[in-house]
Write a protein that holds these residues in place. Structure first.
Motif, PDB file in Angstrom:
ATOM      1  N   ARG A  93       0.915  -1.210  -0.050  1.00 27.12           N
ATOM      2  CA  ARG A  93       0.008  -0.161   0.147  1.00 27.12           C
ATOM      3  C   ARG A  93       0.863   1.370   0.036  1.00 27.12           C
ATOM      4  O   ARG A  93       1.657   1.413   0.861  1.00 27.12           O
ATOM      5  CB  ARG A  93      -0.963   0.045   1.294  1.00 27.12           C
ATOM      6  N   LYS A 133      -0.381  10.626  -5.023  1.00 32.37           N
ATOM      7  CA  LYS A 133      -1.277  11.597  -5.906  1.00 32.37           C
ATOM      8  C   LYS A 133      -0.603  12.778  -6.276  1.00 32.37           C
ATOM      9  O   LYS A 133       0.309  13.308  -5.416  1.00 32.37           O
ATOM     10  CB  LYS A 133      -2.410  12.132  -4.653  1.00 32.37           C
ATOM     11  N   ASP A 165      -2.246  -2.770  -3.558  1.00 31.91           N
ATOM     12  CA  ASP A 165      -3.405  -2.591  -2.867  1.00 31.91           C
ATOM     13  C   ASP A 165      -3.669  -0.971  -2.928  1.00 31.91           C
ATOM     14  O   ASP A 165      -3.126  -0.468  -4.106  1.00 31.91           O
ATOM     15  CB  ASP A 165      -2.694  -2.835  -1.181  1.00 31.91           C
ATOM     16  N   ILE A 166      -4.048  -0.223  -2.131  1.00 28.71           N
ATOM     17  CA  ILE A 166      -4.208   1.176  -2.229  1.00 28.71           C
ATOM     18  C   ILE A 166      -2.994   1.987  -2.744  1.00 28.71           C
ATOM     19  O   ILE A 166      -1.991   1.740  -2.148  1.00 28.71           O
ATOM     20  CB  ILE A 166      -4.701   1.809  -1.002  1.00 28.71           C
ATOM     21  N   GLY A 167      -3.056   2.440  -3.699  1.00 28.51           N
ATOM     22  CA  GLY A 167      -2.156   3.259  -4.551  1.00 28.51           C
ATOM     23  C   GLY A 167      -0.920   2.489  -5.262  1.00 28.51           C
ATOM     24  O   GLY A 167      -0.289   3.071  -5.722  1.00 28.51           O
ATOM     25  N   ARG A 204      -7.353 -11.030 -12.727  1.00 25.90           N
ATOM     26  CA  ARG A 204      -6.823 -10.747 -11.268  1.00 25.90           C
ATOM     27  C   ARG A 204      -7.327  -9.209 -11.010  1.00 25.90           C
ATOM     28  O   ARG A 204      -7.466  -8.839  -9.862  1.00 25.90           O
ATOM     29  CB  ARG A 204      -5.433 -10.531 -11.461  1.00 25.90           C
ATOM     30  N   THR A 208     -11.033  -8.714  -6.845  1.00 28.31           N
ATOM     31  CA  THR A 208     -11.511  -8.483  -5.367  1.00 28.31           C
ATOM     32  C   THR A 208     -12.985  -8.095  -5.429  1.00 28.31           C
ATOM     33  O   THR A 208     -13.708  -8.280  -4.576  1.00 28.31           O
ATOM     34  CB  THR A 208     -10.437  -7.335  -4.751  1.00 28.31           C
ATOM     35  N   SER A 237     -13.532   4.374  -5.267  1.00 24.76           N
ATOM     36  CA  SER A 237     -13.666   4.718  -6.794  1.00 24.76           C
ATOM     37  C   SER A 237     -12.295   3.722  -7.300  1.00 24.76           C
ATOM     38  O   SER A 237     -11.977   4.195  -8.518  1.00 24.76           O
ATOM     39  CB  SER A 237     -14.038   5.803  -7.184  1.00 24.76           C
ATOM     40  N   GLY A 238     -11.714   2.909  -6.691  1.00 25.28           N
ATOM     41  CA  GLY A 238     -10.583   2.338  -7.226  1.00 25.28           C
ATOM     42  C   GLY A 238     -10.804   1.105  -7.758  1.00 25.28           C
ATOM     43  O   GLY A 238     -11.929   0.704  -8.097  1.00 25.28           O
ATOM     44  N   ASN A 239      -9.781   0.248  -7.543  1.00 29.00           N
ATOM     45  CA  ASN A 239      -9.673  -1.140  -8.279  1.00 29.00           C
ATOM     46  C   ASN A 239     -11.208  -1.798  -7.635  1.00 29.00           C
ATOM     47  O   ASN A 239     -11.659  -2.418  -8.370  1.00 29.00           O
ATOM     48  CB  ASN A 239      -8.638  -1.638  -7.905  1.00 29.00           C
ATOM     49  N   VAL A 240     -11.088  -1.883  -6.511  1.00 29.28           N
ATOM     50  CA  VAL A 240     -12.108  -2.887  -5.879  1.00 29.28           C
ATOM     51  C   VAL A 240     -13.427  -2.207  -6.039  1.00 29.28           C
ATOM     52  O   VAL A 240     -14.260  -3.137  -6.486  1.00 29.28           O
ATOM     53  CB  VAL A 240     -11.907  -3.215  -4.268  1.00 29.28           C
ATOM     54  N   SER A 261     -11.588  10.141  -1.680  1.00 28.00           N
ATOM     55  CA  SER A 261     -11.631  10.722  -0.410  1.00 28.00           C
ATOM     56  C   SER A 261     -11.830  12.236  -0.196  1.00 28.00           C
ATOM     57  O   SER A 261     -11.954  12.796   0.812  1.00 28.00           O
ATOM     58  CB  SER A 261      -9.989  10.841  -0.247  1.00 28.00           C
ATOM     59  N   ARG A 286     -10.364  13.307 -10.245  1.00 29.60           N
ATOM     60  CA  ARG A 286     -11.122  13.413  -9.196  1.00 29.60           C
ATOM     61  C   ARG A 286     -12.435  13.007  -9.468  1.00 29.60           C
ATOM     62  O   ARG A 286     -13.009  13.308 -10.696  1.00 29.60           O
ATOM     63  CB  ARG A 286     -11.123  14.709  -8.351  1.00 29.60           C
ATOM     64  N   ALA A 324     -13.391   1.216   0.208  1.00 27.42           N
ATOM     65  CA  ALA A 324     -12.486   2.261   0.141  1.00 27.42           C
ATOM     66  C   ALA A 324     -11.304   1.912   0.946  1.00 27.42           C
ATOM     67  O   ALA A 324     -10.095   1.629   0.601  1.00 27.42           O
ATOM     68  CB  ALA A 324     -13.241   3.686   0.346  1.00 27.42           C
ATOM     69  N   ASN A 350     -10.349  -3.744   3.381  1.00 28.53           N
ATOM     70  CA  ASN A 350      -9.846  -4.429   5.001  1.00 28.53           C
ATOM     71  C   ASN A 350     -10.411  -3.647   5.928  1.00 28.53           C
ATOM     72  O   ASN A 350     -10.118  -2.469   6.068  1.00 28.53           O
ATOM     73  CB  ASN A 350      -8.601  -4.585   4.632  1.00 28.53           C
TER      74      ASN A 350
HETATM   75  P1  NDP Z   1      -7.168   2.146  -4.694  1.00 20.81           P
HETATM   76  O1  NDP Z   1      -6.067   2.787  -4.590  1.00 20.81           O
HETATM   77  O2  NDP Z   1      -7.511   1.680  -6.299  1.00 20.81           O
HETATM   78  O3  NDP Z   1      -8.628   2.719  -4.398  1.00 20.81           O
HETATM   79  C1  NDP Z   1      -8.751   3.212  -3.281  1.00 20.81           C
HETATM   80  C2  NDP Z   1     -10.031   4.164  -3.130  1.00 20.81           C
HETATM   81  O4  NDP Z   1     -10.609   4.126  -1.791  1.00 20.81           O
HETATM   82  C3  NDP Z   1      -9.819   5.361  -3.811  1.00 20.81           C
HETATM   83  O5  NDP Z   1     -11.174   5.453  -4.142  1.00 20.81           O
HETATM   84  C4  NDP Z   1      -9.579   6.200  -2.771  1.00 20.81           C
HETATM   85  O6  NDP Z   1      -9.895   7.453  -3.072  1.00 20.81           O
HETATM   86  C5  NDP Z   1     -10.478   5.600  -1.726  1.00 20.81           C
HETATM   87  N1  NDP Z   1      -9.875   5.823  -0.274  1.00 20.81           N
HETATM   88  C6  NDP Z   1      -8.400   5.472   0.005  1.00 20.81           C
HETATM   89  N2  NDP Z   1      -8.026   5.922   1.361  1.00 20.81           N
HETATM   90  C7  NDP Z   1      -9.179   6.787   1.786  1.00 20.81           C
HETATM   91  C8  NDP Z   1      -9.334   7.278   2.924  1.00 20.81           C
HETATM   92  N3  NDP Z   1      -8.614   7.557   3.921  1.00 20.81           N
HETATM   93  N4  NDP Z   1     -10.752   8.081   2.884  1.00 20.81           N
HETATM   94  C9  NDP Z   1     -11.485   7.908   2.046  1.00 20.81           C
HETATM   95  N5  NDP Z   1     -11.485   7.137   0.650  1.00 20.81           N
HETATM   96  C10 NDP Z   1     -10.266   6.729   0.698  1.00 20.81           C
HETATM   97  O7  NDP Z   1      -7.317   0.674  -3.885  1.00 20.81           O
HETATM   98  P2  NDP Z   1      -8.263  -0.533  -3.960  1.00 20.81           P
HETATM   99  O8  NDP Z   1      -9.408  -0.500  -4.545  1.00 20.81           O
HETATM  100  O9  NDP Z   1      -7.135  -1.768  -4.307  1.00 20.81           O
HETATM  101  O10 NDP Z   1      -8.120  -0.874  -2.276  1.00 20.81           O
HETATM  102  C11 NDP Z   1      -9.392  -0.531  -1.702  1.00 20.81           C
HETATM  103  C12 NDP Z   1      -9.533  -1.229  -0.159  1.00 20.81           C
HETATM  104  O11 NDP Z   1      -9.693  -2.772  -0.729  1.00 20.81           O
HETATM  105  C13 NDP Z   1      -8.572  -1.434   0.696  1.00 20.81           C
HETATM  106  O12 NDP Z   1      -8.785  -1.450   1.873  1.00 20.81           O
HETATM  107  C14 NDP Z   1      -7.705  -2.494   0.391  1.00 20.81           C
HETATM  108  O13 NDP Z   1      -6.760  -2.955   1.358  1.00 20.81           O
HETATM  109  C15 NDP Z   1      -8.692  -3.440   0.123  1.00 20.81           C
HETATM  110  N6  NDP Z   1      -8.197  -4.682  -0.758  1.00 20.81           N
HETATM  111  C16 NDP Z   1      -7.680  -4.517  -2.168  1.00 20.81           C
HETATM  112  C17 NDP Z   1      -7.378  -5.687  -2.664  1.00 20.81           C
HETATM  113  C18 NDP Z   1      -7.038  -5.486  -3.973  1.00 20.81           C
HETATM  114  O14 NDP Z   1      -6.810  -6.651  -4.826  1.00 20.81           O
HETATM  115  N7  NDP Z   1      -6.726  -4.294  -4.740  1.00 20.81           N
HETATM  116  C19 NDP Z   1      -7.753  -6.938  -2.036  1.00 20.81           C
HETATM  117  C20 NDP Z   1      -8.134  -7.004  -0.942  1.00 20.81           C
HETATM  118  C21 NDP Z   1      -8.933  -6.031  -0.278  1.00 20.81           C
HETATM  119  P3  NDP Z   1      -8.915   8.596  -3.333  1.00 20.81           P
HETATM  120  O15 NDP Z   1      -8.314   8.374  -4.682  1.00 20.81           O
HETATM  121  O16 NDP Z   1      -9.132  10.082  -3.090  1.00 20.81           O
HETATM  122  O17 NDP Z   1      -7.584   8.231  -2.353  1.00 20.81           O
END
Ligand code: NDP
Length: 450
Positions: A93, A133, A165-167, A204, A208, A237-240, A261, A286, A324, A350
């Motif tokens: 992450r 970012k 994971d995130i980022g 892949r 998730t 609005s990320g991968n998951v 966020s 955004r 998220a 998570n």
């Molecule tokens: P991404 O980086 O692709 O997307 C994360 C998303 O969550 C973005 O929309 C982000 O917004 C938002 N976000 C992150 N931090 C915050 C915060 N503090 N407050 C509000 N919004 C936030 O990550 P993933 O989609 O991969 O992961 C999302 C979750 O899923 C995490 O908890 C990760 O651990 C879990 N996960 C992911 C897996 C994977 O295969 N990718 C597997 C299992 C679990 P912004 O762009 O503004 O930061």
């Protein structure tokens, strides 16, 4: 004082200020009480004391230079928590909120999640407080290379296999893999989430999100319900989040929210998935820009969220998919969801629900799929990527997706039958924690004190 309370007190004393880790550990340890009471072998072998202590924690400095020539220093982490069932496996992450406690909570959860998949993978996690970012592509590349210049000596296809994971998505995995290959002089399946051009697995990217929706489907089937035609809310609005929304559409549901966020989108006609992918996967924009193409949708900035609440969970829905980050859904949010008729929560993120929100869901007996069960599809498909790399094969999308659906069903059955065995058939928190723990603990006993 009970055995488990003693261990918990020990953790508080010896790992100060790791609040997310305590939260994750407390939830698991609480669930284990009936198992520990029934089977004294776990206390005899000091399994609880051993399982809460990572086998190895690596912290390192990451120096890199930005496009203006300025030097930056970040912290890097890799936690190799438990290898009883296989090589350490878990994502990286990159987010400014990352610290030792966050990585430890994620690594701890990963042990049980990976065990639940039924596949041969241990638990690990890593990352950095680097904020991707606003960084240019070359800055991302230089950071990834600097990060890998230390990490490479600790990982390997049969020792520790990180993922995203995130980022950390496909672009970052590419830069990390390139640097690993150069430093180790070895082309191996050391990372998952790779590009399809050089060793990645179909499905892949989707796994998730798809897995979290499959998990919801199986929970609902047991109650003669389906997602078809139902309003669903999704955070992130990320991968998951993106692939949760995609699978919801496949099953005939209507996903109406997503967030980042800075704020959330409410689109009563259904989230425009192609637009969302364009904004987030291509433009890295955004979410507020969504309105430019969908003027009938509503954008609510975080500054206008109701006091102490996340506005996503105030939208009436049949099912909710927190996708998220940790602790994005609190007790008030849980109460609002339930009061508005939500009967299913499947966690793609998570630990997205706070401890008291989890209790509220469990108490209400709705279909509640905790993250370590509901989001295990990502890591499970990573293991399928490892299997393809090891056998030099690449399977088609349908084959991987079918295996993913099977694995999610296996996880649901394993969590729900274990919950029933311990007298609480709807409590999948209890079921998932005990089922995951039991597998790891029995393997640790069989492998001796190492
Ligand atoms: P991404 O980086 O692709 O997307 C994360 C998303 O969550 C973005 O929309 C982000 O917004 C938002 N976000 C992150 N931090 C915050 C915060 N503090 N407050 C509000 N919004 C936030 O990550 P993933 O989609 O991969 O992961 C999302 C979750 O899923 C995490 O908890 C990760 O651990 C879990 N996960 C992911 C897996 C994977 O295969 N990718 C597997 C299992 C679990 P912004 O762009 O503004 O930061």
């Amino acid at each position: 004082m009970s055995y488990i309370t003693e261990v918990f007190e020990y953790l508080n004393r010896t790992s100060p200020h790791q609040t997310e880790f305590y939260q994750a550990a407390e939830e698991v340890l609480e669930s284990l009480k009936p198992l520990i009471d029934k089977y004294p072998k776990y206390a005899k072998h000091k399994i609880i004391e051993r399982i809460v202590e990572p086998e190895r924690q690596i912290m390192f400095r990451v120096n890199w230079v930005d496009d203006q020539g300025e030097i930056h220093v970040n912290k890097g982490y890799r936690i190799e928590f438990n290898s009883a069932l296989g090589p350490y496996k878990g994502g990286l992450r990159f987010h400014p909120s990352v610290n030792a406690g966050v990585i430890k909570f994620l690594g701890f959860e990963q042990i049980f999640k990976n065990a639940l998949t039924g596949l041969a993978i241990g638990g690990g996690k890593g990352g950095s407080d680097f904020n991707p970012k606003g960084k240019s592509d070359t800055e991302i590349m230089r950071f990834c290379q600097a990060f890998m210049s230390e990490l490479f000596r600790h990982i390997g296809a049969t020792t520790d296999v990180p993922a995203g994971d995130i980022g950390v998505g496909g672009r970052e995995i590419g830069y990390l893999f390139g640097m690993y290959k150069k430093l180790a002089n070895s082309y191996e399946g050391v990372l998952t989430g790779k590009s399809l051009l050089w060793g990645g697995s179909l499905a892949r990217t989707e796994a998730t999100g798809y897995g979290a929706v499959y998990f919801a489907k199986y929970m609902l089937e047991d109650r003669n319900e389906t997602l078809e035609g139902k309003r669903c809310v999704v955070s992130g609005s990320g991968n998951v989040a993106i692939y949760t929304i995609e699978k919801l559409y496949h099953l005939g549901a209507l996903p109406i929210t997503c967030s980042d966020s800075n704020g959330m989108i409410l689109d009563e006609d259904g989230i425009d998935l192609a637009l969302l992918k364009e904004l987030k996967e291509v433009k890295r924009a955004r979410l507020s820009e969504y309105l430019q193409s969908r003027p009938n949708a509503k954008y609510i900035p975080v500054s206008e969220y109701p006091q102490g609440k996340n506005a996503v969970w105030s939208v009436p829905c049949f099912a909710a998919f927190p996708s998220a980050t940790q602790n994005e859904l609190n007790l008030e949010d849980a109460k609002t969801l339930l009061a508005n008729g939500c009967i299913c929560v499947s966690e793609g993120a998570n630990m997205p629900s706070t401890a008291d929100a989890v209790h509220e869901f469990v108490k209400s007996k709705i279909c509640y799929g905790p993250g370590k069960a509901a989001n295990a599809g990502g890591v499970a498909t990573s293991q399928l990527e490892m299997a393809q790399n090891a056998s030099m094969q690449s399977w088609n999308f349908e084959k991987v997706d079918a295996k993913l659906a099977d694995i999610m069903k296996h996880i649901y059955i394993s969590a729900s039958t274990t919950a029933a065995e311990f007298g609480e058939p709807t409590n999948l928190v209890l079921g998932a924690n005990i089922a995951g723990f039991r597998k790891v603990a029995d393997a640790m006993i069989e492998q001796g004190l190492v």
